[in-house]
Design an enzyme around this catalytic site. Sequence first.
Site, PDB file in Angstrom:
ATOM      1  N   ARG A   1      -2.300  10.758   6.751  1.00  0.00           N
ATOM      2  CA  ARG A   1      -2.501   9.392   7.230  1.00  0.00           C
ATOM      3  C   ARG A   1      -2.069   8.388   6.178  1.00  0.00           C
ATOM      4  NH1 ARG A   1      -6.311   5.530   6.608  1.00  0.00           N
ATOM      5  NH2 ARG A   1      -7.887   6.818   5.591  1.00  0.00           N
TER       6      ARG A   1
ATOM      7  N   PHE B   1       0.854  -1.187   0.000  1.00  0.00           N
ATOM      8  CA  PHE B   1       0.000   0.000   0.000  1.00  0.00           C
ATOM      9  C   PHE B   1       0.889   1.234   0.000  1.00  0.00           C
ATOM     10  CE2 PHE B   1      -4.383   1.462   1.320  1.00  0.00           C
ATOM     11  CZ  PHE B   1      -5.057   0.618   0.456  1.00  0.00           C
TER      12      PHE B   1
ATOM     13  N   ARG C   1      -0.410   9.580   0.210  1.00  0.00           N
ATOM     14  CA  ARG C   1      -1.627  10.103  -0.403  1.00  0.00           C
ATOM     15  C   ARG C   1      -1.537  11.596  -0.718  1.00  0.00           C
ATOM     16  NH1 ARG C   1      -6.162   6.701   3.057  1.00  0.00           N
ATOM     17  NH2 ARG C   1      -5.938   4.820   1.805  1.00  0.00           N
TER      18      ARG C   1
ATOM     19  N   GLN D   1      -7.403  15.001   4.761  1.00  0.00           N
ATOM     20  CA  GLN D   1      -6.784  14.199   3.706  1.00  0.00           C
ATOM     21  C   GLN D   1      -7.620  14.114   2.438  1.00  0.00           C
ATOM     22  OE1 GLN D   1      -6.168   9.754   4.204  1.00  0.00           O
ATOM     23  NE2 GLN D   1      -4.078  10.398   3.780  1.00  0.00           N
TER      24      GLN D   1
ATOM     25  N   HIS E   1     -11.279  12.517   2.096  1.00  0.00           N
ATOM     26  CA  HIS E   1     -11.336  11.142   2.558  1.00  0.00           C
ATOM     27  C   HIS E   1     -11.283  10.999   4.069  1.00  0.00           C
ATOM     28  CE1 HIS E   1     -11.014   6.874   2.203  1.00  0.00           C
ATOM     29  NE2 HIS E   1      -9.823   6.810   2.738  1.00  0.00           N
TER      30      HIS E   1
ATOM     31  N   HIS F   1      -7.989  11.826  -0.687  1.00  0.00           N
ATOM     32  CA  HIS F   1      -7.592  10.544  -1.255  1.00  0.00           C
ATOM     33  C   HIS F   1      -7.376  10.795  -2.735  1.00  0.00           C
ATOM     34  CE1 HIS F   1      -7.570   6.388  -2.497  1.00  0.00           C
ATOM     35  NE2 HIS F   1      -7.591   6.000  -1.241  1.00  0.00           N
TER      36      HIS F   1
ATOM     37  N   LEU G   1     -15.125   6.479  -3.420  1.00  0.00           N
ATOM     38  CA  LEU G   1     -13.748   6.005  -3.343  1.00  0.00           C
ATOM     39  C   LEU G   1     -13.424   4.879  -4.317  1.00  0.00           C
ATOM     40  CD1 LEU G   1     -11.146   6.378  -1.698  1.00  0.00           C
ATOM     41  CD2 LEU G   1     -11.915   4.497  -0.258  1.00  0.00           C
TER      42      LEU G   1
ATOM     43  N   GLU H   1      -7.160   2.408  -2.779  1.00  0.00           N
ATOM     44  CA  GLU H   1      -5.726   2.464  -3.053  1.00  0.00           C
ATOM     45  C   GLU H   1      -5.226   1.074  -3.430  1.00  0.00           C
ATOM     46  OE1 GLU H   1      -3.822   4.880  -0.179  1.00  0.00           O
ATOM     47  OE2 GLU H   1      -1.840   4.046  -0.522  1.00  0.00           O
TER      48      GLU H   1
END
Lengths: 247, 242, 583
Positions: free
Chosen positions: C385, C122, C285, C235, C350, C237, C251, C254
């Site tokens: 994050r 990730f 991100r 954040q 996000h 995304h 969404l 990821e």
Amino acid sequence: MAQTAESLQPTKRKSHALPYWVEPTFTVVALGLFGLYTLWLVFFQSSGQFHNYLSPFFSPTESWGIKVLPAIWVLWSPLLFRATCYYYRKEIYRGFFHDPVSCAVPESRKYYFGETRFPFSWTNLHRWFWYVAVIVLVFLWIDAVQAFIFNGHFGIGLGSIIMLINVGLLTAYTFSCHAFRHLIGGGSQKFSCSDGRPTTRYKWWNRVSAWNEHHGTYAWISMFFVWFTDVYIRLLMNGVIHDVRFF
Amino acid sequence: MPDEITLSVYRGDKSGGQEVEYKVPIQTGMVVLDALHFIQAHDAPDLAVRWNCKAAHCGSCSAEINGSPKLLCKTRVDDYVGEVIHIRPMHSFPVIKDLVTDVSWNYEKLRQVPAFQPAIKAPFTLQQRDVDRIQEFRNCIECFLCQNICHVLRDHDAKDRYWGPRLMIRIAELEMHPLDTGDRLDLLKGAAGVGMCNITKCCTVVCPQGIDITDNGIIPLKERVADVYWDPLGGLVRKLHK
Amino acid sequence: MSEDIAYHEYDVLVIGAGGAGLRAAIEAAENGLKTAVLGKSLLGKAHTVMAEGGVAAALGNVDPQDGWETHFYDTCRSAHFINDYRMAEIHAKEAPDRVLELEYWGAVFDRTPEGKIMQRPFGAHSFRRLAHVGDRTGKEIIRTLEQKIMTLNVDVYQEITATKLFKDQERIAGCIAYYREDGRFAVFTAKAVVIATGGWGKAYKVTSNSWESTGDGAALAFRAGAELADMEMVQFHPTGMTWPPGARGILVTEGVRGEGGFLCNSEGERFMEKYDPVRKDLSSRDVVARGIYKEVKAGRGTPHGGAWLDITHKGAAFIKHKLPGMYEQLLSLADVDITKSRFEVAPTIHYTMGGLRVDPYTGATSVPGLFAAGECAAGLHGANRLGGNSLSDILVFGRRAGAGAMEYAKDTKMPKIDDTEVQAEVERVLAPLSRTEGENPYKLHEDLQEIMAAHAGIERNGQSLEEGLGRIQELRERTEHQMAKGSRQFNPGWHGVFDVQNMVLLGEAIIRGAIERKESRGAQWRTDFPDELENQGKVNYVQRLTDHGIELHPEPVPEMPEELARLFKLGMAPGLANSARKE
């Protein structure tokens, strides 16, 4: 618990989708005609043999001294196997009992106990009828082999091919059965050996699961083909048509 | 494509109600839930509808669209061009208001299922093939559309005799877990009432997650019940095997 | 008319029924405390279901070099070092246990060939670390917690909204809430209260968040005197859907990039190689989101203003097995078959890194008896994050907040709630229903989203932020005069009144934080201060609500002890350095 007052009948938005009553009507007509044909065989026909071709309705011919109408001798077992089949049950409940006739279509009957009471609770015996169906299948395979032996010599006629396809379809139907899928492997909780490799039961279950997806298709095709096979042999017996010999 | 669509939405509560028509401008790719949000923002701020994720992950927005149980967030408006879209609450549960129904019965029953009883402590050693089956069931989003369509609950209101497809799937995922030691077969045959299902498969048809509820869940459960209650021979073999 | 109010007493009251709330309640209830959970939705529907990619835990099942040190290292680096190192340390050390505990409770993760829990790569994680179930990990986790809760003696109140926290002197005393179903009120007196209500992404229009993410708990606690920190850190995304309009912001996990997907611009260039030559598409991100944004601004965007995401080269069978939810989602909502064609993505709001300032060990806020965990709490994620760290966050700190609340509740007596305060709140909550004219909450929500997008979006500058502050203060004034048509029975218009009030309050805090942080760091990107500044990296901006409005002051970032600080001087991830040393 109370329910909402009313709901709408489902409408079909996709133009290619058929009205909801087509499937249950087809079931009733197809199974009804098949049933009538079977009754006619039971009460008015005493044999189904033309030389080395034997109708699946009358196999095996050997009755070991038990005296019943020839067709009844074997017919009960495949009929019960099919009547308790998970696929046919769906079609029968929908078509004959309207329980429900189609999804989201209201039912008129108030009384319902599903498969919790006799006679429907006996559908749980499906696996026993499967065992018997396998025995009958062995005889049908012998018959199919016989269909290639003309007076002690190998040969191929249209009837031989029909009988081979017939027993093939019946085999596909029998071994794609839900109960068999359970017995062969579905019933086990674990599919791997301690070394991480798949168990034999898993491999079988996996294979049967793939066949099982087509169980409904096999159910219809095999039923129609059995019918067709009997009609073909009966036409030969009565001299209406003549068998084609390829070899 | 026309630039407007008519929605006929059920408005009412416990005491009854009827459909009310609203006109909504069509946007490309609009789903029915978008159209309901438009109505809320412009015509009826008190129109009650449950929703959360709007991406078919949470299973909140279950309703009946032109008679078919569906998720509002996954049903495209352009599938219904040229028709009036009738939207009603789920039929099998009591209406609270408009499209919102009281689904608490399902949670009551979920609470009554004996929980996972693992044979050993984690970490578990399990192969993917061991968990494929139960992962299919655990993909359930608890939208209760299967409970809604199931004719045993829908037409016969037999909630006292059958817990419905969602609960069958919950029990199946536990019974088929390789490390579970619990036994729920008496429950299945008794209070949960697996025998009430006559495998007519409407639950499978409506499942938005594509779970093969009948073939992979309920039928194997019926066979497990048959193992114990209808197959003394099999039961004996299993006993000797253990 | 006197109200028929239900009164309940609990040792521990958890507000919020997502992952953090349920985990907190489990901790308290397993230890025998009388516990309740309040949720705005039905049980198991909370925003946790939307988490797709996985839960980050250094189990080392796939990459044995991984360990808590490397997870800690990755977390702090992505946080741009303004996070609380103690939280990052606890988190990295405890996450594996929390994941295994879920397995024991019945969660069924994907497996490795050796039969262990599978872990996937990730963005900005040094090793393959995310335990997952296809692309529906959050659902698996909340379902497991839901099923665990059902075995315990926890009272779960579904579809109920808390509108105010009460205090008894300085300590927390409980809350008042109304049932969404019929507008009845209930007062919960509790020795300890855990806030676990998630973030406030709904303050923005293009967001991956569900309607619930309105920051209720954070706003309630803020009004009750708790402090907020790092509010400017919101954040984006990088990969949200761009089309159709109704699906904008939903969404795209990821995991698509984790499983091998890559981004390119309208000219076919794999532009992430330019912005982060090492980690490329799996950069953190903030970097990827800004990369896409810059490409679009430079005229190299896709038709709907985003970038192309392409995973077709992995083949249909692989995609359908590893990303079934994504395949289905794009097919049904956007008519795109991702096994056959690339698709458009653009940044979407996000996650809110900021939130209630808490004690790293117990989740205690500055109000005695009030605890917080999950997205509504600040501290772990700093300026950015890491993907997968939110699911581990809710488990680790959900449990700790539950334990903290339990310890507090054990040694204290049941507080008292002042009835006049209750009556006043009932009146306030019912007022919008009786107004014959006033502001429309749907309209105010739209206005708020417009303000946030215009002034506190991905790209910020001082002048625009100041302007935004003025506009949002005006808006806050308007939220006091909202009107709701209809009855108290399940009335979304009425419910929206309080959501908007909460979001506007937190929106103001976002803007204030952003004004104060005069630098670019992680999610905060200011064109007038484009660089990361050393002195700014030493502070968190903390806000408090007083009678004169919001007050803001800097607090020093806790300083890492030497044995942890040395992990960042190895020149590479600690796990890699270890294995290099062994060779």
